[in-house]
Design an enzyme around this catalytic site. Structure first.
Site, mmCIF file in Angstrom:
data_model
loop_
_atom_site.group_PDB
_atom_site.id
_atom_site.type_symbol
_atom_site.label_atom_id
_atom_site.label_comp_id
_atom_site.label_asym_id
_atom_site.label_seq_id
_atom_site.Cartn_x
_atom_site.Cartn_y
_atom_site.Cartn_z
ATOM 1 N N SER A 1 0.965 -0.973 -0.040
ATOM 2 C CA SER A 1 -0.129 -0.024 -0.009
ATOM 3 C C SER A 1 1.054 1.012 -0.131
ATOM 4 O O SER A 1 2.167 1.712 0.659
ATOM 5 C CB SER A 1 -0.530 -0.045 0.932
ATOM 6 O OG SER A 1 -1.582 0.889 1.239
ATOM 7 N N ASP A 2 -0.301 1.848 -0.666
ATOM 8 C CA ASP A 2 0.891 3.374 -0.996
ATOM 9 C C ASP A 2 -0.147 4.675 -0.564
ATOM 10 O O ASP A 2 -0.922 4.563 -1.382
ATOM 11 C CB ASP A 2 2.083 3.394 -1.457
ATOM 12 C CG ASP A 2 2.454 4.783 -1.489
ATOM 13 O OD1 ASP A 2 4.523 4.422 -1.099
ATOM 14 O OD2 ASP A 2 2.780 5.836 -2.605
ATOM 15 N N THR A 3 0.516 5.592 0.514
ATOM 16 C CA THR A 3 -0.503 6.961 -0.018
ATOM 17 C C THR A 3 -0.028 8.287 -0.272
ATOM 18 O O THR A 3 1.139 8.544 0.210
ATOM 19 C CB THR A 3 -1.232 7.076 1.948
ATOM 20 O OG1 THR A 3 -2.124 5.383 2.093
ATOM 21 C CG2 THR A 3 -2.072 8.071 1.356
ATOM 22 N N GLY B 1 -2.774 3.929 -3.281
ATOM 23 C CA GLY B 1 -3.008 2.433 -4.031
ATOM 24 C C GLY B 1 -2.276 1.232 -3.393
ATOM 25 O O GLY B 1 -2.153 0.843 -2.192
#
EC number: 3.6.1.9
Length: 207
Positions: A79-81, A116
């Site tokens: 996950s990446d913000t 994502g």
């Protein structure tokens, strides 16, 4: 707890993402923070960036597990913000000056938070989703910005703020997923996992 026959590896060391998984009854079998280059490609859209980085994290973790027989059947979640004003990415501040500049930029205007998520299944399939949330901050005074920076709650966070802390009081309006802004959109995450056969609800049993 999740099904004993299934293992989920979280390719992150974020305590916020771990707490959110716990919220829906999921206990990752392993945490594997991946050290990857998070520099945006020139003119890369924030949505594209978070999608790319989440996949890189998940694939890096899966590659690291290949030599370990006990983990060959694991699901891997990356996950990446990313926080952005328009297409301008507001990254994780390293210094107080950067945090101050970020908060002045977000003050009194709307920004977007993109997360994502990428799931690599035991048979190597890659599944992805991107969540988007529109957040509007109230106009922040210099005193509020200085006090928030002094609190240290901006450290390690996209956009130099954490909505689950003091900065929650800065939010005038939010459209979309709240958990996305915290760091892991739960609706999209649960949908991704259950859609690929991971027994999410097995952790919901009382006791």
């Amino acid at each position: 707890m999740t099904n004993s026959k299934q293992k989920l590896v979280l390719a992150s060391g974020s305590p916020r993402r771990l707490e959110l998984l716990h919220q829906i009854g999921i206990e990752p079998a392993r945490l594997m923070p991946m050290d990857i280059d998070e520099t945006p490609v020139k003119l890369e859209h924030p949505r594209t960036l978070c999608r790319r980085l989440s996949q890189q994290k998940a694939e890096a973790a899966q590659a690291a597990l290949k030599s370990e027989q006990a983990w060959k059947d694991a699901y891997v979640l990356g996950s990446d913000t990313v926080v952005a004003v328009g297409r301008r990415i507001v990254g994780k501040a390293e210094y107080t000056e950067e945090a101050s500049a970020a908060l002045h930029l977000l003050s009194g205007r709307s920004h977007w938070v993109y997360t994502g998520i990428c799931l690599v299944t035991p048979d190597g399939k890659i599944r992805q989703k991107v969540a988007e949330t529109k957040v509007r901050f109230k106009r922040l005074s210099t005193r509020e910005i200085d006090a928030y920076i002094a609190s240290g709650q901006w450290r390690g966070k996209a956009g130099a703020y954490g909505i689950q802390g003091i900065a929650g009081a800065f939010v005038q309006k939010l459209t979309g997923s709240y958990t996305n802004v915290v760091g892991l959109p739960l609706y999209e995450t649960m949908s991704l996992l259950s859609g690929e056969g991971f027994e999410v609800t097995s952790g919901w049993l009382e006791g």
